[in-house]
Scaffold this motif. Structure first.
Motif, PDB file in Angstrom:
ATOM      1  N   GLN A   1       0.644  -1.541   0.014  1.00 43.31           N
ATOM      2  CA  GLN A   1       0.799   0.302  -0.298  1.00 43.31           C
ATOM      3  C   GLN A   1       1.055   1.079  -0.002  1.00 43.31           C
ATOM      4  OE1 GLN A   1      -2.467  -0.354   3.152  1.00 43.31           O
ATOM      5  NE2 GLN A   1      -4.634  -0.209   2.104  1.00 43.31           N
ATOM      6  N   SER A   2       2.018   1.296   1.049  1.00 47.75           N
ATOM      7  CA  SER A   2       2.648   2.741   0.827  1.00 47.75           C
ATOM      8  C   SER A   2       3.695   3.053  -0.323  1.00 47.75           C
ATOM      9  CB  SER A   2       3.555   2.263   1.824  1.00 47.75           C
ATOM     10  OG  SER A   2       4.971   1.450   1.535  1.00 47.75           O
TER      11      SER A   2
ATOM     12  N   GLN B   1       1.154   4.122  -2.542  1.00 48.39           N
ATOM     13  CA  GLN B   1       0.847   5.283  -2.923  1.00 48.39           C
ATOM     14  C   GLN B   1       1.878   6.552  -3.078  1.00 48.39           C
ATOM     15  OE1 GLN B   1       0.620   6.412   1.334  1.00 48.39           O
ATOM     16  NE2 GLN B   1      -0.697   8.622   1.039  1.00 48.39           N
TER      17      GLN B   1
ATOM     18  N   THR C   1       1.609   6.215  -6.759  1.00 45.02           N
ATOM     19  CA  THR C   1       0.726   7.429  -7.171  1.00 45.02           C
ATOM     20  C   THR C   1       0.811   8.578  -7.499  1.00 45.02           C
ATOM     21  OG1 THR C   1      -0.674   5.383  -6.940  1.00 45.02           O
ATOM     22  CG2 THR C   1      -1.886   7.680  -7.137  1.00 45.02           C
ATOM     23  N   GLN C   2       1.678   8.963  -6.153  1.00 44.14           N
ATOM     24  CA  GLN C   2       2.044  10.991  -6.054  1.00 44.14           C
ATOM     25  C   GLN C   2       2.820  10.810  -6.587  1.00 44.14           C
ATOM     26  OE1 GLN C   2       3.726  11.172  -2.269  1.00 44.14           O
ATOM     27  NE2 GLN C   2       4.037  13.395  -3.003  1.00 44.14           N
TER      28      GLN C   2
END
Length: 96
Positions: A48-49, A52, A55-56
């Motif tokens: 998940q990290s 993220q 995606t960023q």
């Protein structure tokens, strides 16, 4: 009669031994599943990290690409004299 008592105690010991074995097997299975779940949860958090972060980074690159593609240098003029913004001055006395 002595043989009956020995057979009875052997059967009781056998039943208790089987019950202890089954209980140990069930508990070890539960512990193993608990470790698997903990490992999967930690992998889930790591993924998940990473998602993220990716995606960023993708959003930043897309935004910069969009800005650079839409940027037309002819629309901008060089500033000959800078504009200074200062706080407003008080023109009326505060006592009135």
């Amino acid at each position: 009669m002595n043989h009956k008592i020995i057979i009875f105690y052997l059967l009781v010991t056998l039943v208790l031994g089987v019950k202890v074995g089954v209980t140990l097997f069930e508990h070890s299975s539960n512990i193993h599943h608990g470790h698997q779940i903990a490992n999967l949860q930690s992998q889930h958090h790591i993924l998940q990290s990473q998602k993220q972060l990716i995606t960023q980074q993708l959003a930043e690159k897309a935004a910069l690409t969009d800005i650079s593609q839409n940027l037309d240098q002819r629309e901008f003029l060089a500033i000959s004299t800078p504009i200074v913004v200062s706080p407003p001055k008080q023109l009326v006395a505060s006592g009135i």
